[in-house]
Design a protein around this motif. Structure first.
Motif, PDB file in Angstrom:
ATOM      1  N   ILE A  13      -2.550 -29.304 -29.704  1.00  0.00           N
ATOM      2  CA  ILE A  13      -2.692 -27.987 -29.090  1.00  0.00           C
ATOM      3  C   ILE A  13      -1.902 -27.952 -27.786  1.00  0.00           C
ATOM      4  N   GLY A  14      -1.755 -26.757 -27.232  1.00  0.00           N
ATOM      5  CA  GLY A  14      -1.021 -26.595 -25.979  1.00  0.00           C
ATOM      6  C   GLY A  14      -0.511 -25.178 -25.871  1.00  0.00           C
ATOM      7  N   ASN A  15      -0.123 -24.788 -24.685  1.00  0.00           N
ATOM      8  CA  ASN A  15       0.354 -23.428 -24.459  1.00  0.00           C
ATOM      9  C   ASN A  15       1.671 -23.186 -25.178  1.00  0.00           C
ATOM     10  N   ASN A  16       1.938 -21.902 -25.494  1.00  0.00           N
ATOM     11  CA  ASN A  16       3.233 -21.555 -26.085  1.00  0.00           C
ATOM     12  C   ASN A  16       4.359 -22.026 -25.167  1.00  0.00           C
ATOM     13  N   GLY A  17       5.401 -22.581 -25.783  1.00  0.00           N
ATOM     14  CA  GLY A  17       6.559 -23.008 -24.993  1.00  0.00           C
ATOM     15  C   GLY A  17       6.553 -24.465 -24.600  1.00  0.00           C
ATOM     16  N   THR A  18       5.476 -25.197 -24.924  1.00  0.00           N
ATOM     17  CA  THR A  18       5.447 -26.621 -24.560  1.00  0.00           C
ATOM     18  C   THR A  18       6.217 -27.475 -25.560  1.00  0.00           C
ATOM     19  N   ALA A  77      10.030 -39.816 -25.865  1.00  0.00           N
ATOM     20  CA  ALA A  77      10.771 -38.787 -26.597  1.00  0.00           C
ATOM     21  C   ALA A  77      11.153 -37.630 -25.684  1.00  0.00           C
ATOM     22  N   THR A  78      12.432 -37.261 -25.734  1.00  0.00           N
ATOM     23  CA  THR A  78      12.940 -36.129 -24.957  1.00  0.00           C
ATOM     24  C   THR A  78      13.726 -35.211 -25.881  1.00  0.00           C
ATOM     25  N   TYR A  79      13.509 -33.896 -25.704  1.00  0.00           N
ATOM     26  CA  TYR A  79      14.303 -32.928 -26.454  1.00  0.00           C
ATOM     27  C   TYR A  79      14.911 -31.926 -25.483  1.00  0.00           C
ATOM     28  N   ILE A  80      16.233 -31.757 -25.592  1.00  0.00           N
ATOM     29  CA  ILE A  80      16.977 -30.827 -24.737  1.00  0.00           C
ATOM     30  C   ILE A  80      17.602 -29.762 -25.628  1.00  0.00           C
ATOM     31  N   HIS A  81      17.350 -28.489 -25.297  1.00  0.00           N
ATOM     32  CA  HIS A  81      17.930 -27.383 -26.057  1.00  0.00           C
ATOM     33  C   HIS A  81      19.460 -27.422 -25.962  1.00  0.00           C
ATOM     34  N   PRO A  82      20.140 -26.800 -26.921  1.00  0.00           N
ATOM     35  CA  PRO A  82      21.607 -26.733 -26.851  1.00  0.00           C
ATOM     36  C   PRO A  82      22.126 -26.128 -25.547  1.00  0.00           C
ATOM     37  N   ASN A  83      21.305 -25.246 -24.922  1.00  0.00           N
ATOM     38  CA  ASN A  83      21.736 -24.647 -23.643  1.00  0.00           C
ATOM     39  C   ASN A  83      21.451 -25.547 -22.440  1.00  0.00           C
ATOM     40  N   LYS A  84      21.054 -26.819 -22.729  1.00  0.00           N
ATOM     41  CA  LYS A  84      20.813 -27.862 -21.713  1.00  0.00           C
ATOM     42  C   LYS A  84      19.441 -27.773 -21.048  1.00  0.00           C
ATOM     43  N   ASP A  85      18.602 -26.797 -21.441  1.00  0.00           N
ATOM     44  CA  ASP A  85      17.239 -26.738 -20.901  1.00  0.00           C
ATOM     45  C   ASP A  85      16.390 -27.839 -21.534  1.00  0.00           C
ATOM     46  N   ILE A  86      15.612 -28.537 -20.700  1.00  0.00           N
ATOM     47  CA  ILE A  86      14.740 -29.597 -21.202  1.00  0.00           C
ATOM     48  C   ILE A  86      13.428 -28.978 -21.691  1.00  0.00           C
ATOM     49  N   LEU A  87      13.114 -29.184 -22.969  1.00  0.00           N
ATOM     50  CA  LEU A  87      11.853 -28.662 -23.514  1.00  0.00           C
ATOM     51  C   LEU A  87      10.709 -29.611 -23.186  1.00  0.00           C
ATOM     52  N   PHE A  88      10.891 -30.899 -23.444  1.00  0.00           N
ATOM     53  CA  PHE A  88       9.913 -31.919 -23.051  1.00  0.00           C
ATOM     54  C   PHE A  88      10.636 -33.247 -22.859  1.00  0.00           C
ATOM     55  N   HIS A  89       9.998 -34.139 -22.124  1.00  0.00           N
ATOM     56  CA  HIS A  89      10.632 -35.443 -21.887  1.00  0.00           C
ATOM     57  C   HIS A  89       9.580 -36.543 -21.795  1.00  0.00           C
ATOM     58  N   ASP A  90       9.985 -37.727 -22.230  1.00  0.00           N
ATOM     59  CA  ASP A  90       9.163 -38.946 -22.142  1.00  0.00           C
ATOM     60  C   ASP A  90       7.793 -38.785 -22.809  1.00  0.00           C
ATOM     61  N   LEU A  91       7.766 -38.135 -23.966  1.00  0.00           N
ATOM     62  CA  LEU A  91       6.508 -38.005 -24.712  1.00  0.00           C
ATOM     63  C   LEU A  91       6.223 -39.292 -25.491  1.00  0.00           C
ATOM     64  N   ASN A  92       4.948 -39.628 -25.576  1.00  0.00           N
ATOM     65  CA  ASN A  92       4.522 -40.783 -26.354  1.00  0.00           C
ATOM     66  C   ASN A  92       3.362 -40.374 -27.256  1.00  0.00           C
ATOM     67  N   GLY A 142       4.539 -13.636 -28.518  1.00  0.00           N
ATOM     68  CA  GLY A 142       3.321 -12.939 -28.919  1.00  0.00           C
ATOM     69  C   GLY A 142       2.303 -12.888 -27.797  1.00  0.00           C
ATOM     70  N   GLY A 143       2.110 -14.006 -27.104  1.00  0.00           N
ATOM     71  CA  GLY A 143       1.153 -14.051 -26.002  1.00  0.00           C
ATOM     72  C   GLY A 143       1.563 -13.159 -24.848  1.00  0.00           C
ATOM     73  N   MET A 165      -0.772 -31.029 -25.560  1.00  0.00           N
ATOM     74  CA  MET A 165       0.614 -31.201 -25.133  1.00  0.00           C
ATOM     75  C   MET A 165       0.895 -30.262 -23.966  1.00  0.00           C
ATOM     76  N   SER A 166       1.428 -30.823 -22.887  1.00  0.00           N
ATOM     77  CA  SER A 166       1.741 -30.035 -21.696  1.00  0.00           C
ATOM     78  C   SER A 166       3.008 -30.599 -21.061  1.00  0.00           C
TER      79      SER A 166
END
Length: 529
Positions: free
Chosen positions: A34-39, A7-22, A458-459, A208-209
């Motif tokens: 769980i995982g850091n903000n922004g993952t 699984a890959t998700y790319i923001h509308p601005n073309k930034d990759i949020l995450f890729h190849d998740l299973n 927030g962090g 998630m990282s």
């Protein structure tokens, strides 16, 4: 139940949020994410819920998920029944009771004859007494909105439930209801949370990282233990690599010193032997070439060690880079700061608390301020800070330097840049480079200094506030924290906890996070009824 592949998700601005998740979630699995903000945890939940599309990869969901978002304000203009997706069914039910048993109404009801009773029972169970299903969601508090969506589980009876920070605005009793539900349900659960009490109830943790999703076969305590072992091994590797780097540099220095001595002796022999200058020049170039070659060999080795060391350091927790070092107040431990004698506060002529409050807060005390939502915790804070006066009783306050930190970290001014915000606390007249060193220490690099505080998470707002307190010439005598862990992730909670543990002044905390209260060593409480 849920199968996620590459699984890959790319923001509308073309930034990759995450890729190849299973990820695989089987029937009746209960999994914490769980995982850091922004993952991308919240985004992943929205994708599984069908609210967002994958950019690439595959998603299979075995049944319709029931999704509780973290932010519910987008539902404010809807009635509770509309927000829960039962408005048309209820209308059909009531129409049938009034004699309009049309085919359309019967199809809409779909034999769900208990919908009205089940809805009211669910709202009652979640402490939403007297709430009207036709009431707008926007008229409710944050905690009540969450309870509405939790009640929706009993109403909709889904097999798959997705929750994003469900305990954020819940009071103690509502949290206990949530914890009981998680323990007892046989539904499939995927929950994003930083609530360590909740995470310890769930039997499995998935982290998630940037490198993907790693599953740990145990609750949060097990996860923390495993992470501790891994970080201890990483710390050992870093120290070993640092030692190797020191030895490599020492060997380089010794080798070059030996080579320089050999070159010097050779030169003296050549001079004594009367070798012509032209030959001397050639021998000198040869010697310099040997030294250069020797240095190159050692530099290659050193560069390789540095590269591996840098890679290891990138995996260290960011908190290891911070040094809090709060300067202490000039007050002595035990000095009385606030003394309340039978105080109360009236709203519309009625006492806010059923019993008058009497207590004494001394310098160095750590108090938890406890009570249900609506019990008057914020009002008492304003009394303690001198913003309100009690209606009855007496409240004595010593002249103290106090700061109030709400859950949105509103002390951080959105109209200032990060550097300007840091400078606003620079009462000790630190040099510009010293302020920037502190910012770097709290993970605000050069590229962020001109960034507006408006765009901080927030962090990040919490870390900047800690940095500002670090820059200030003197720590406050009293810090009041109002639900400080609500909008920050586990990593930033750890940072905040470490900072508060190093603070030796007086602390008052409003929090339903018992885990956090224990970690910051709160020993006293004021309970409101």
């Amino acid at each position: 139940m849920v199968i996620l592949q590459n699984a890959t998700y790319i923001h509308p601005n073309k930034d990759i949020l995450f890729h190849d998740l299973n990820l695989v979630l089987n029937p009746q699995d209960k999994l914490a994410l769980i995982g850091n903000n922004g993952t991308g945890k919240s985004t992943l939940l929205q994708i599984i819920a069908g609210r967002l599309p994958l950019s690439s990869g595959q998603l299979q969901v075995g049944s319709t998920p029931y999704y509780i978002p973290q932010l519910l304000d987008s539902y404010n203009d809807r009635t509770i029944a509309e927000a829960l997706g039962i408005a048309t069914k209820l209308q059909a039910f009531l129409a049938i009771l009034d004699g309009e048993a049309t085919p359309e109404n019967m199809a809409e009801l779909n034999d769900d004859w208990t919908i009205e009773d089940r809805s009211r029972q669910a709202l009652e169970h979640w402490q939403l007494h007297g709430i009207d299903l036709n009431q707008k969601l926007g008229t409710l508090s944050g905690g009540q909105k969450t309870k509405v969506f939790l009640a929706g589980i009993d109403i909709q009876q889904p097999d798959l439930i997705l929750m994003d920070e469900p305990s954020n605005h819940l009071d103690y009793l509502a949290r206990e209801l949530l914890y009981d539900f998680i323990r007892e349900t046989n539904k499939s659960l995927l929950i994003v949370s930083h609530d360590r009490t909740l995470l310890n109830i769930l039997p499995e943790i998935a982290e998630m990282s940037k490198s993907g999703i790693t599953r740990y076969g145990g609750n949060y305590a097990f996860y923390a233990e495993q992470k501790g072992i891994a970080l201890s091994a990483l710390d050992h590797d870093v120290k070993a690599k640092e030692k190797e780097l020191r030895k490599a540099k020492e060997k380089e220095r010794e080798a070059l010193e030996r080579q320089n001595k050999l070159n010097a002796r050779g030169k003296k022999k050549q001079e004594k032997a009367g070798i012509p200058k032209i030959l001397m020049g050639g021998l000198k170039n040869k010697a310099e070439g040997s030294s250069s070659k020797l240095k190159g060999i050692h530099q290659d080795k050193i560069s390789g060690i540095k590269e591996r060391l840098q890679d290891l350091r990138t995996h260290l927790p960011e908190i290891d880079q911070m040094k809090f070092g709060f300067q202490q107040s000039g007050l002595h431990l035990g000095k009385t700061l606030i003394e309340a004698d039978a105080i109360n506060y009236q709203i519309n002529g009625k006492n806010l608390w059923s019993s008058d409050l009497s207590f004494q807060i001394n310098y160095g005390d750590r108090y938890a301020l406890k009570g249900m939502n609506g019990s008057g915790k914020t009002t008492l804070i304003k009394l303690l800070l001198g913003e309100y006066l009690p209606t009855t009783g007496t409240l004595k306050r010593a002249p103290i330097n106090a700061i109030y930190v709400d859950q949105d970290y509103s002390l951080i001014k959105s109209n200032l840049s990060i550097y300007e915000m840091a400078q606003s606390f620079n009462t000790a007249a630190l040099q510009e480079h010293e302020v920037k060193i502190r910012l770097n220490r709290f993970l605000f690099g050069k590229e962020t200094w001109d960034k507006s505080c408006t765009f901080l998470s927030g962090g990040e707002r919490m870390r900047l506030l800690l940095c500002c307190l670090n820059i200030a010439s003197q720590a406050p005598d009293l810090i009041v924290l109002d639900e400080p862990t609500n909008n920050i992730d586990i990593q930033n909670i750890t940072i905040l906890t470490s900072a508060i543990q190093s603070y030796q002044g007086t602390l008052i905390v409003v929090s339903h996070d018992q885990y956090f209260l224990e970690e910051v060593e709160v020993t006293k409480e004021i309970a409101l009824f």
